[in-house]
Write an enzyme that holds these catalytic residues in place. Structure first.
Site, PDB file in Angstrom:
ATOM      1  N   TYR A 172      36.872  11.859  17.707  1.00  8.58           N
ATOM      2  CA  TYR A 172      37.843  12.877  18.083  1.00  8.58           C
ATOM      3  C   TYR A 172      38.028  12.872  19.597  1.00  8.58           C
ATOM      4  CZ  TYR A 172      37.564  14.646  13.342  1.00  8.58           C
ATOM      5  OH  TYR A 172      37.619  14.753  11.970  1.00  8.58           O
TER       6      TYR A 172
ATOM      7  N   GLU B  99      27.963  16.600  10.272  1.00 10.32           N
ATOM      8  CA  GLU B  99      27.819  16.671  11.724  1.00 10.32           C
ATOM      9  C   GLU B  99      26.588  17.453  12.206  1.00 10.32           C
ATOM     10  OE1 GLU B  99      32.491  16.097  12.972  1.00 10.32           O
ATOM     11  OE2 GLU B  99      31.627  18.121  13.132  1.00 10.32           O
TER      12      GLU B  99
ATOM     13  N   GLU C 235      35.221  10.126   9.955  1.00  5.84           N
ATOM     14  CA  GLU C 235      36.220  11.118  10.355  1.00  5.84           C
ATOM     15  C   GLU C 235      36.932  10.598  11.590  1.00  5.84           C
ATOM     16  OE1 GLU C 235      35.323  15.218  10.983  1.00  5.84           O
ATOM     17  OE2 GLU C 235      33.966  15.378   9.261  1.00  5.84           O
TER      18      GLU C 235
ATOM     19  N   TRP D 263      40.840  11.884   8.701  1.00  5.51           N
ATOM     20  CA  TRP D 263      40.749  13.342   8.653  1.00  5.51           C
ATOM     21  C   TRP D 263      42.137  13.869   9.007  1.00  5.51           C
ATOM     22  CZ3 TRP D 263      36.707  16.579   7.357  1.00  5.51           C
ATOM     23  CH2 TRP D 263      36.938  17.954   7.560  1.00  5.51           C
TER      24      TRP D 263
END
Length: 458
Positions: free
Chosen positions: A311, A231, A351, A393
């Site tokens: 996310y 990241e 992820e 993840w």
């Protein structure tokens, strides 16, 4: 007749997986059917695999917008478990490394992403620039050798943007320790001394000879790819030029040492200044100010495939809601389209997950999110698109609760999640095998299985 019966049963199972059918099937009856069909399909899968010549363990490559092994497609259902090296460094926890590979392998997962760094911290791999703890390196050797035993390939990340396990902050601290007078963690990307520290670490890891297998890392097909950094962000330069320059230098550096393995950056997928028309897909306005630029970054020579993270609970809102699902769908569609139109390479959603600590969380919602990701991958796969796979993840074995960041999935505790992941593995695995030139099935059997695998109601 027995094989045909299993096929019909499996076809029925896939049909009831459609959203309309779910409303007509009793939940307990569905669970019983699912258990029966999964057992039947596992047996059938074993028969399928026995019909295919066992290919030599070879390097993963790219061919257009697909991954290939032995020139056959390799679509991925995988996972993250970042702490494997650290656990392997202690005899009391080493068995957990085996446990997680065994668990993931049992449901058909084929790729794991994990850290090949721990800089200046507890149980550090790199204690100071170019100074390594041999016992910790042997622990990484064990992780690689154990992955091969369970036919799991590894994406090895080489540094961290964040302070956990050292990260770019540790490199800056090392620089200041020798009098460089650095003022920003982003100096990691630009200062020549810190660049030399990173490049030295890359060289050391890639040239490492595994003490368990006697195979040099850069020659080992168990390693799927090298990731430049987990990241990376460079907030001090929203133009993206500083990070772009770093990516160009480091991708070339890795390829110069190891031209055989694939390379990816480790990006989250945020759109930047070079593509203003794509900024609408970012989860928030802050995302365009962190110095990353999805399309531009991935056009660098030496980068073989794209990475994207997801996310919604961190980027959109912490409160669980249906807007998270719609974001995941549009986020995936946008990046798959970009990988096809502009990059000509595969993309892995490397992820994704949802935290049990989020307001409104429940395991049913997590299953819905995971199913949404898997469906998007399958939709791309059946069209020959760039959506090449996804990595949860994160997957944990039993007895590792102390490492749970809220996202941990222990498959033995969540059978519904395990079933969803298992079905995805077998769908992708079946597709990979259907395309094998060494497959001995008749054309009729192939066509039947293709219909089963990619039924339009998915």
């Amino acid at each position: 007749m027995e094989k045909f019966g299993i096929c019909v049963t499996f076809l029925f199972f896939l049909l009831i997986l459609s959203s309309d059918a779910f409303s007509r099937v009793d939940e307990e009856a569905l669970k019983d059917d699912q258990n029966h069909v999964e057992k039947s399909f596992r047996n059938y899968w074993s028969e399928i695999m026995s019909d295919i010549e066992d290919d030599e363990w070879q390097m993963v490559k790219t061919k257009g917008n697909q991954f290939v092994v032995n020139d056959q497609p390799f679509y991925i259902n995988g996972f993250n478990t970042y702490w494997l090296m650290m656990f392997a460094a202690d005899n009391s926890t080493r068995g957990k490394v085996t446990d997680v590979f065994k668990q993931a392998s049992s449901i058909g997962m084929t790729v794991c992403r994990t850290w090949a760094f721990n800089d200046g911290q507890w149980r550090a791999l790199q204690k100071s620039p170019s100074v390594y703890d041999e016992e910790v390196f042997k622990a990484l050797d064990f992780v690689v050798s154990e992955a091969k035993k369970y036919k799991i390939r590894l994406i090895l990340s080489l540094a961290n943007n964040w302070e956990a396990y050292g990260g770019k902050a540790q490199y800056v601290k090392w620089g200041n320790d020798v009098g460089l007078n650095l003022t920003s963690d982003d100096d990691f990307f630009s200062h020549p001394t810190l660049r030399s520290y990173y490049k030295s670490h890359v060289k050391t890891v890639l040239n490492r000879v595994n003490t368990f297998t006697n195979i040099t890392y850069k020659e080992d097909p168990t390693i799927f790819a090298w990731e430049l950094m987990n990241e990376p962000r460079c907030n001090s330069d929203p133009t993206g030029d500083k990070l772009q320059d770093w990516i160009q230098e480091m991708a070339f550096h890795v390829k110069k040492i190891d031209p055989k393995h694939l390379v990816e950056i480790g990006l989250e997928g945020f759109y930047g200044p070079s593509t203003p028309q794509r900024l609408q897909f970012n989860p928030n306005t802050y995302a365009q100010q962190v110095g990353t630029d999805f399309i531009r970054n991935h056009q660098v020579l030496g980068v073989d495939f794209a990475s994207v993270h997801m996310y919604a609970d961190s980027w959109v809102s912490p409160q669980i809601s249906d807007t998270h699902i719609s974001f995941v769908k549009s986020w995936m569609e946008a990046h798959i389209e970009d990988a096809e139109k502009y990059l000509g390479m595969p993309v892995i959603f490397s992820e994704f997950g949802v935290s049990s600590k989020d307001p409104g969380y429940n395991s049913t919602y997590r299953d819905t999110l995971i199913s949404t990701v898997y469906s998007s991958i399958l939709n791309s796969t059946k069209k020959g698109g760039s959506g090449a796979g996804s990595l949860l993840w994160q997957v944990f074995p039993d007895g590792t609760d102390n490492m749970d960041d809220g996202y941990a999935i222990v498959f033995s505790k969540f059978p519904s999640t395990s079933s969803i992941a298992s079905l995805q593995s077998y769908r992708l695995g079946l597709f990979n095998s259907l395309c094998s030139s060494k497959c001995q099935w008749s054309c009729k059997k192939k066509k039947l299985l293709e219909k089963i695998l990619f039924h339009e109601e998915f």
